[in-house]
Design a protein around this motif. Sequence first.
Motif, mmCIF file in Angstrom:
data_model
loop_
_atom_site.group_PDB
_atom_site.id
_atom_site.type_symbol
_atom_site.label_atom_id
_atom_site.label_comp_id
_atom_site.label_asym_id
_atom_site.label_seq_id
_atom_site.Cartn_x
_atom_site.Cartn_y
_atom_site.Cartn_z
ATOM 1 N N GLN A 195 0.825 -1.210 0.000
ATOM 2 C CA GLN A 195 0.000 0.000 0.000
ATOM 3 C C GLN A 195 0.858 1.259 0.000
ATOM 4 O O GLN A 195 0.562 2.230 -0.699
ATOM 5 N N ASP A 196 1.916 1.220 0.793
ATOM 6 C CA ASP A 196 2.831 2.369 0.831
ATOM 7 C C ASP A 196 3.483 2.583 -0.527
ATOM 8 O O ASP A 196 3.550 3.706 -1.033
ATOM 9 N N ALA A 197 3.972 1.486 -1.106
ATOM 10 C CA ALA A 197 4.646 1.592 -2.400
ATOM 11 C C ALA A 197 3.682 2.108 -3.459
ATOM 12 O O ALA A 197 4.040 2.908 -4.321
ATOM 13 N N PHE A 198 2.445 1.657 -3.373
ATOM 14 C CA PHE A 198 1.438 2.075 -4.347
ATOM 15 C C PHE A 198 1.155 3.573 -4.213
ATOM 16 O O PHE A 198 1.052 4.298 -5.196
ATOM 17 N N TYR A 199 1.084 4.002 -2.977
ATOM 18 C CA TYR A 199 0.807 5.411 -2.701
ATOM 19 C C TYR A 199 1.942 6.290 -3.214
ATOM 20 O O TYR A 199 1.726 7.342 -3.823
ATOM 21 N N THR A 200 3.178 5.854 -2.995
ATOM 22 C CA THR A 200 4.344 6.609 -3.438
ATOM 23 C C THR A 200 4.363 6.757 -4.963
ATOM 24 O O THR A 200 4.649 7.823 -5.495
ATOM 25 N N ASN A 201 4.041 5.681 -5.663
ATOM 26 C CA ASN A 201 4.177 5.680 -7.113
ATOM 27 C C ASN A 201 2.945 6.182 -7.863
ATOM 28 O O ASN A 201 3.073 6.758 -8.931
ATOM 29 N N PHE A 202 1.778 5.941 -7.302
ATOM 30 C CA PHE A 202 0.570 6.284 -8.066
ATOM 31 C C PHE A 202 -0.328 7.281 -7.340
ATOM 32 O O PHE A 202 -1.419 7.591 -7.801
ATOM 33 N N ASP A 203 0.143 7.718 -6.156
ATOM 34 C CA ASP A 203 -0.590 8.729 -5.408
ATOM 35 C C ASP A 203 -2.037 8.309 -5.141
ATOM 36 O O ASP A 203 -2.961 9.096 -5.324
ATOM 37 N N LYS A 204 -2.209 7.051 -4.773
ATOM 38 C CA LYS A 204 -3.565 6.557 -4.538
ATOM 39 C C LYS A 204 -3.550 5.589 -3.367
ATOM 40 O O LYS A 204 -2.654 4.757 -3.257
ATOM 41 N N LYS A 205 -4.538 5.732 -2.509
ATOM 42 C CA LYS A 205 -4.615 4.790 -1.392
ATOM 43 C C LYS A 205 -5.498 3.616 -1.786
ATOM 44 O O LYS A 205 -6.615 3.793 -2.242
ATOM 45 N N ILE A 206 -4.985 2.429 -1.618
ATOM 46 C CA ILE A 206 -5.748 1.238 -1.970
ATOM 47 C C ILE A 206 -5.625 0.207 -0.850
ATOM 48 O O ILE A 206 -4.786 0.346 0.044
ATOM 49 N N SER A 207 -6.469 -0.814 -0.900
ATOM 50 C CA SER A 207 -6.263 -1.901 0.057
ATOM 51 C C SER A 207 -5.788 -3.126 -0.730
ATOM 52 O O SER A 207 -6.446 -3.578 -1.663
ATOM 53 N N ALA A 208 -4.628 -3.595 -0.349
ATOM 54 C CA ALA A 208 -3.978 -4.655 -1.128
ATOM 55 C C ALA A 208 -4.400 -6.035 -0.644
ATOM 56 O O ALA A 208 -4.634 -6.251 0.538
ATOM 57 N N ASN A 209 -4.498 -6.951 -1.566
ATOM 58 C CA ASN A 209 -4.799 -8.345 -1.258
ATOM 59 C C ASN A 209 -3.520 -9.162 -1.190
ATOM 60 O O ASN A 209 -2.705 -9.096 -2.095
ATOM 61 N N ILE A 210 -3.399 -9.942 -0.145
ATOM 62 C CA ILE A 210 -2.277 -10.877 -0.068
ATOM 63 C C ILE A 210 -2.861 -12.282 -0.048
ATOM 64 O O ILE A 210 -3.737 -12.589 0.745
ATOM 65 N N ASP A 211 -2.380 -13.105 -0.944
ATOM 66 C CA ASP A 211 -2.930 -14.454 -1.045
ATOM 67 C C ASP A 211 -1.863 -15.514 -0.875
ATOM 68 O O ASP A 211 -0.677 -15.236 -0.937
ATOM 69 N N ILE B 16 -2.483 -7.112 -6.972
ATOM 70 C CA ILE B 16 -2.770 -5.680 -6.952
ATOM 71 C C ILE B 16 -2.617 -5.012 -8.328
ATOM 72 O O ILE B 16 -3.404 -4.154 -8.699
ATOM 73 N N ALA B 17 -1.622 -5.458 -9.081
ATOM 74 C CA ALA B 17 -1.387 -4.845 -10.390
ATOM 75 C C ALA B 17 -2.546 -5.133 -11.346
ATOM 76 O O ALA B 17 -2.945 -4.273 -12.135
ATOM 77 N N LEU B 18 -3.094 -6.332 -11.270
ATOM 78 C CA LEU B 18 -4.216 -6.671 -12.144
ATOM 79 C C LEU B 18 -5.476 -5.944 -11.739
ATOM 80 O O LEU B 18 -6.262 -5.513 -12.571
ATOM 81 N N GLN B 19 -5.613 -5.789 -10.424
ATOM 82 C CA GLN B 19 -6.794 -5.108 -9.888
ATOM 83 C C GLN B 19 -6.879 -3.659 -10.350
ATOM 84 O O GLN B 19 -7.962 -3.155 -10.621
ATOM 85 N N THR B 20 -5.724 -3.011 -10.393
ATOM 86 C CA THR B 20 -5.724 -1.563 -10.613
ATOM 87 C C THR B 20 -5.370 -1.171 -12.040
ATOM 88 O O THR B 20 -5.365 0.022 -12.367
ATOM 89 N N ALA B 21 -5.070 -2.149 -12.873
ATOM 90 C CA ALA B 21 -4.593 -1.857 -14.233
ATOM 91 C C ALA B 21 -5.569 -0.987 -15.012
ATOM 92 O O ALA B 21 -5.182 0.006 -15.626
ATOM 93 N N LYS B 22 -6.829 -1.354 -14.961
ATOM 94 C CA LYS B 22 -7.828 -0.637 -15.754
ATOM 95 C C LYS B 22 -7.945 0.818 -15.297
ATOM 96 O O LYS B 22 -7.926 1.755 -16.098
ATOM 97 N N GLU B 23 -8.012 0.969 -13.998
ATOM 98 C CA GLU B 23 -8.179 2.283 -13.393
ATOM 99 C C GLU B 23 -7.009 3.214 -13.743
ATOM 100 O O GLU B 23 -7.194 4.397 -13.997
#
Length: 563
Positions: free
Chosen positions: A10-26, A39-46
Amino acid sequence: MKQILQQLIQDAFYTNFDKKISANIDMPKEAEFDYSSNIALQTAKELGKSPKDIAAILEKDLKDTHDAIESIEISGPGFLMFTMKKSFLFSLVHNNAKTWGHTKNEDKKIMVEYSCLNAMKPFHIGHLRNMFLGESIARILETQGYNVFRANYYGDIGMNIAKCIWGLRNINNNTIPATPRLRGDSMGKCYALGGTAYKEQENAKKEIQQISKELYLGDNEDTQKIFQQGREWSFEYFETIYKKLGMTFDQHFYESQSWKPGMEIIKKHIGSLFTESNGAIVFEGEKFKEKLHTRVFINSEGNPTYETKDMGLCSQQNEAFAFDQNIHVVGNEQAGYFPVIFEAQYQVFPQLRDKQYHLSYGMVKLKDGKMSSRTGDVLYGDWLIDEAESKVSEILSSRDIADKENVIDKVAVGALKFGMLHIQPKNDIIFSLEKSTQFEGDTGPYVQYAYARISSILEKITPETFDDAVLIQNLEEADWNLIRHIQYFPLILQRCADEKTPHYLTHYLLKLVSNFSSWYSANSVKHADSPELQAGRIKIIKLLQITIKNGLHSLGIEVIEKM
RNA sequence: GCCCGCAUAGCUCAAUGGUAGAGCAGUGCCCUUCUAAGGCAAAGGUUACAGGUUCGAUCCCUGUUGUGGGUACCA
């Protein structure tokens, strides 16, 4: 570990894309990785980028952010795959036994209402499912740090009691059965007798209605006498069942005590929330919320229905334990009932809104179809326990074990619990005596047996002492595969709690134990190549043993050291 | 009629939108071994049917069929 990875992503995502998300760990399917994230597949479209590009950016940023991470790879269309350091994996063996797998959450108060046997009515195999599920859910929630309150609610007044009393008066046998269980069985039969008569004979129906009325008024001495005696016998009998199944409750609630406060509440709101219709007092659910329907709270005789008793109950329960959530473990035949009465309760007590929850479960069916508790065409709960015990006893007959009775008891009850909890609650269980008493494959005894085997190894070997670093160096790939699977235990418990179902846990334990069995047949602890390897393996199987123990405990099943 | 479930291998069941997996049963192997109540191998699938959304559907949406439950004075 899951939370740590989540936060890092989530931190890395925020740093790079300026967006807060909730990440899935499986848990990845590929055994060579420890954790994965989509996470990359989830957010690709957006983001309008390809999943692989996003994954690459995150991978670069996440590298070297945590000591426990050995490497990160991008797999397939853009999954981030994490591999953990062996030192991290091995550090799991230092977990505290009792709390291994547990998660600390906020101190939320959750009431679990289950069992709910009805006085003077048969105890059938559907009740077993209810009790197993309720107890397991309570234990699973406890592993997540919740403050859990176990509530039991008895149906001990109303039509069901009246039917049994009618049966007791009309049965041609006046001898009192000798044991609590026989008294329980006898009342079950009388209830069935009354139930059939109610349906088939017009005058019996009237008599039963009259008895029901007398129960509420308390004006017939003979009825009261039979009622009090039957109630006492029932509770005495139920205690033997709870003892057998290993469950205790924080508080018992009774319909005989909830109907009066319920009536007062309803009467206070007649004209506003409740209306009169055909001589009865009803709640017109459809006027308050879509898809609800009308239900009767006070019948035309002036007696309270279950709806009214539940109204009194919710206030009593909230008073006893100011819950954030109240989980009612009740069969799915009442799936239409609960939304209506919950809405009625929320109208009266706005502070309870959305705190009531119906944990619905499917029927335990025979191959021939539904069993009805009204016609007496039932399979008794203790009959099933007996069957399981005699089957276990047969298998154990050739074994020489101390305290055999106790072992048989634990294995038999464990087999039933495991078998029923293995199926997700919403689905029906197609009950087959043959299957449920088998001891091969997907069963509780198989898991208990693995535990006993581990105990046996540990009992015979005293390992030498080495530093972790030395142990880590000597372990083999098969050993690491075992520990890799063990690390998911906390995730499984969490998921069971989130989705309110124990079945993920039974499936996980079976897989874990099956991994162990394979490992066991190919790798020896006793004859390990070196003392270092032996000591390392001992640490791992100790952790495995704790995992099985804690896992089974969350299912309400006890472990056995020798079997 | 209306409301709510369910439909996955012969059977019993899994699968958080990411290569459909187990266990039984059936087939072929492995016991002078730390507990064989065990292990290994092979075999078993048009995920009820038809559309739709999606880069991708067992999973989400719509319809159809089958099936179970509920639908006012039972619980």
